[in-house]
Enzyme design. Structure first.
Site, PDB file in Angstrom:
ATOM      1  N   TRP A  48     108.090  42.459  86.919  1.00 47.57           N
ATOM      2  CA  TRP A  48     107.397  41.482  87.755  1.00 47.57           C
ATOM      3  C   TRP A  48     108.050  40.120  87.548  1.00 47.57           C
ATOM      4  O   TRP A  48     109.205  39.971  87.972  1.00 47.57           O
ATOM      5  CB  TRP A  48     105.880  41.569  87.601  1.00 47.57           C
ATOM      6  N   ASP A  49     107.418  39.131  86.908  1.00 48.14           N
ATOM      7  CA  ASP A  49     108.016  37.789  86.864  1.00 48.14           C
ATOM      8  C   ASP A  49     109.471  37.876  86.402  1.00 48.14           C
ATOM      9  O   ASP A  49     109.760  38.421  85.337  1.00 48.14           O
ATOM     10  CB  ASP A  49     107.269  36.891  85.886  1.00 48.14           C
ATOM     11  N   ALA A 118     106.023  34.787  81.041  1.00 47.58           N
ATOM     12  CA  ALA A 118     107.187  34.224  81.735  1.00 47.58           C
ATOM     13  C   ALA A 118     107.796  32.991  81.082  1.00 47.58           C
ATOM     14  O   ALA A 118     107.173  32.314  80.261  1.00 47.58           O
ATOM     15  CB  ALA A 118     106.810  33.902  83.169  1.00 47.58           C
ATOM     16  N   ARG A 199     101.585  27.871  79.721  1.00 46.61           N
ATOM     17  CA  ARG A 199     102.634  28.901  79.729  1.00 46.61           C
ATOM     18  C   ARG A 199     103.748  28.609  80.742  1.00 46.61           C
ATOM     19  O   ARG A 199     103.747  27.606  81.419  1.00 46.61           O
ATOM     20  CB  ARG A 199     102.006  30.255  80.039  1.00 46.61           C
ATOM     21  N   ASP A 200     104.667  29.538  80.815  1.00 52.60           N
ATOM     22  CA  ASP A 200     105.724  29.597  81.832  1.00 52.60           C
ATOM     23  C   ASP A 200     106.710  28.422  81.752  1.00 52.60           C
ATOM     24  O   ASP A 200     106.922  27.698  82.737  1.00 52.60           O
ATOM     25  CB  ASP A 200     105.117  29.687  83.250  1.00 52.60           C
ATOM     26  N   GLU A 272     101.258  28.380  88.776  1.00 49.50           N
ATOM     27  CA  GLU A 272     102.078  29.234  87.913  1.00 49.50           C
ATOM     28  C   GLU A 272     103.565  29.009  88.125  1.00 49.50           C
ATOM     29  O   GLU A 272     104.033  28.682  89.208  1.00 49.50           O
ATOM     30  CB  GLU A 272     101.734  30.702  88.189  1.00 49.50           C
TER      31      GLU A 272
HETATM   32  C1  FRU Z   1     102.530  35.129  87.061  1.00 46.16           C
HETATM   33  C2  FRU Z   1     101.990  35.236  85.655  1.00 46.16           C
HETATM   34  C3  FRU Z   1     102.629  34.200  84.777  1.00 46.16           C
HETATM   35  C4  FRU Z   1     102.519  34.826  83.411  1.00 46.16           C
HETATM   36  C5  FRU Z   1     102.718  36.292  83.713  1.00 46.16           C
HETATM   37  C6  FRU Z   1     101.962  37.245  82.830  1.00 46.16           C
HETATM   38  O1  FRU Z   1     102.748  36.343  87.690  1.00 46.16           O
HETATM   39  O2  FRU Z   1     100.598  35.130  85.650  1.00 46.16           O
HETATM   40  O3  FRU Z   1     101.997  32.943  84.876  1.00 46.16           O
HETATM   41  O4  FRU Z   1     103.473  34.299  82.553  1.00 46.16           O
HETATM   42  O5  FRU Z   1     102.323  36.498  85.055  1.00 46.16           O
HETATM   43  O6  FRU Z   1     102.282  38.571  83.101  1.00 46.16           O
END
Ligand code: FRU
Length: 431
Positions: A48-49, A118, A199-200, A272
């Site tokens: 995913w991310d 992420a 985060r991120d 995000e």
């Molecule tokens: C976005 C998210 C990010 C996070 C990750 C967790 O898709 O929510 O903000 O880091 O997925 O899986």
């Protein structure tokens, strides 16, 4: 550029309810429906991310003829809804930006957190820096949702001579780089909202000033007595922000918190994966957000949202007046998520992952009620078609798509765009 941004002159810039009230799915922001690709280079994995390994100037790194992406990854036998609980960073590489080969986990143990969320990756003079979210604590027996921003350095990326193989290994040194201070950035114990965030991390070197910055997703502290949102306690719980830290020395492992760039108090809880694309004096700031994280009274979508300012610190003005840049069609509202934009000559290219398809519901909660086989079948878990977007001052328009997971370098030309005539919410993969 006109910046009629009504944030009252202070910092951070506010994404306000009157702007978000204008959100709507219209052609300029509507991505085509996605069908599964004929073959999936990420077969065997849920990814995913995702983010490309980039140079200090933000361009995608060309590592001896290869580009490398890092993705949150699990085995594809796992129920997709559980993936956030066990996420790990894996890398994939490609010599043409289309076919991706699984390299393996980025770290060989040793990362902070019980799982890693992420981040971003910098390739700087042969050194690799991996920024990530350390979620929970290593070895915890019950999952917690504490989030810290961590970094790792000391690993190596190597192209195996004549082996058509890229390896990432070495002695990583991990450090916790940032924790919320409780003043600019809400700590978990201050959180009143639905989903707490810190985060991120996203590395960005400001091309105008040379300043080294790290952007991240956070929340603004909003105590009940603050009177914000007209004193409405429910709206006050929606307090997403885009945070910033700077490195005075330029050392990517040494950061200090600064004020957020933008917040969405009374508007949205989760901004995000913030990131910036810079073009001709304009800073385009992008975030992903969800339909269900908008405050009551605002109808938003799972989508890519953006803002533009002529200084990294703002003020920022929401693109297209309301902020929406790309969303999914109403008949596949959760087909893609977690968009990452980068400039390619005059266009903006936007990668994302193929999320739940063949599913129309009010929210993703309905997915958990489906039989497990259906939950697995309807989850893409791979890269989505890359969107091509026109940027024109504070206006944007989706022009078309590239194939699933196609991430070109600036030196590569893009196919001719096909015409838009008769476009509806269902149209073909590339046009
Ligand atoms: C976005 C998210 C990010 C996070 C990750 C967790 O898709 O929510 O903000 O880091 O997925 O899986």
């Amino acid at each position: 550029m006109t910046n009629q941004f009504s944030h009252g002159g202070g910092r951070p810039s506010a994404w306000c309810r009157s702007q978000a009230a204008g959100l709507e799915r219209v052609d300029r922001t509507l991505a085509p429906i996605i069908y599964p690709a004929p073959s999936d280079p990420f077969d065997g994995w849920h990814i995913w991310d995702t983010w490309p390994v980039r140079n200090r100037d933000g361009t995608i790194a060309d590592i001896d003829g290869y580009r490398v992406i890092v993705s949150l990854t699990t085995a594809d036998t796992l129920l997709p809804g559980k993936r956030h609980d066990v996420a790990e960073l894996h890398y994939f590489y490609s010599s043409d930006g289309r076919r991706w080969t699984h390299g393996g986990p980025v770290f060989d143990g040793g990362a902070f957190g019980s799982r890693q969320w992420a981040g971003s990756t910098l390739y700087d003079d042969g050194d690799l820096y991996v920024f990530y979210t350390a979620t929970g604590s290593r070895g915890e027996s019950e999952l917690t949702y504490t989030q810290r921003i961590a970094g790792a350095v000391g690993g190596r990326v190597t192209v195996v001579p004549d082996g058509d193989e890229v390896t990432i290994d070495g002695d990583w040194r991990h450090e916790v780089l940032l924790e919320p201070d409780g003043t600019f950035y809400e700590r978990e114990d201050q959180s009143r909202g639905m989903i707490y965030t810190f985060r991120d991390p996203w590395f960005f070197e400001n091309p105008e000033t040379g300043e080294t910055t790290l952007l991240f997703e956070a929340n603004t502290p909003v105590p009940p007595e603050s009177g914000r949102c007209g004193g409405d306690p429910v709206q006050q719980e929606f307090n997403g922000s885009v945070g910033m830290a700077i490195s005075e020395s330029g050392d990517p492992m040494d950061w200090e918190l600064r004020e957020p760039l933008v917040d969405a108090v009374c508007v949205n809880q989760e901004l995000e994966r913030p990131h910036v694309a810079y073009r001709n004096g304009s800073y385009y700031l992008f975030v992903s957000s969800h339909k269900h994280t908008f405050a009551p009274g605002i109808e938003g979508f799972d989508g890519l949202y953006g803002f533009v300012g002529d200084d990294l610190r703002g003020p920022y003005c929401p693109l297209n007046g309301h902020g929406l840049v790309a969303t999914n069609p109403a008949n596949a509202p959760f087909q893609a998520y977690s968009w990452i934009a980068y400039l390619h000559r005059e266009e903006l290219l936007v990668a994302s992952f193929f999320n739940y398809y063949d599913y129309v519901g009010e929210s993703l909660d309905g997915i958990a009620e489906l039989p497990e086989s259906e939950q697995l079948r309807r989850f893409g878990g791979t890269l989505a078609p890359t969107l091509r977007i026109q940027l024109d001052g504070d206006r944007t328009r989706i022009l078309g798509t590239l194939d699933h997971g196609h991430l070109p370098l600036p030196s590569e030309s893009l196919p001719e765009l096909r015409s838009f005539e008769g476009r509806t919410s269902r149209f073909v993969d590339a046009y």
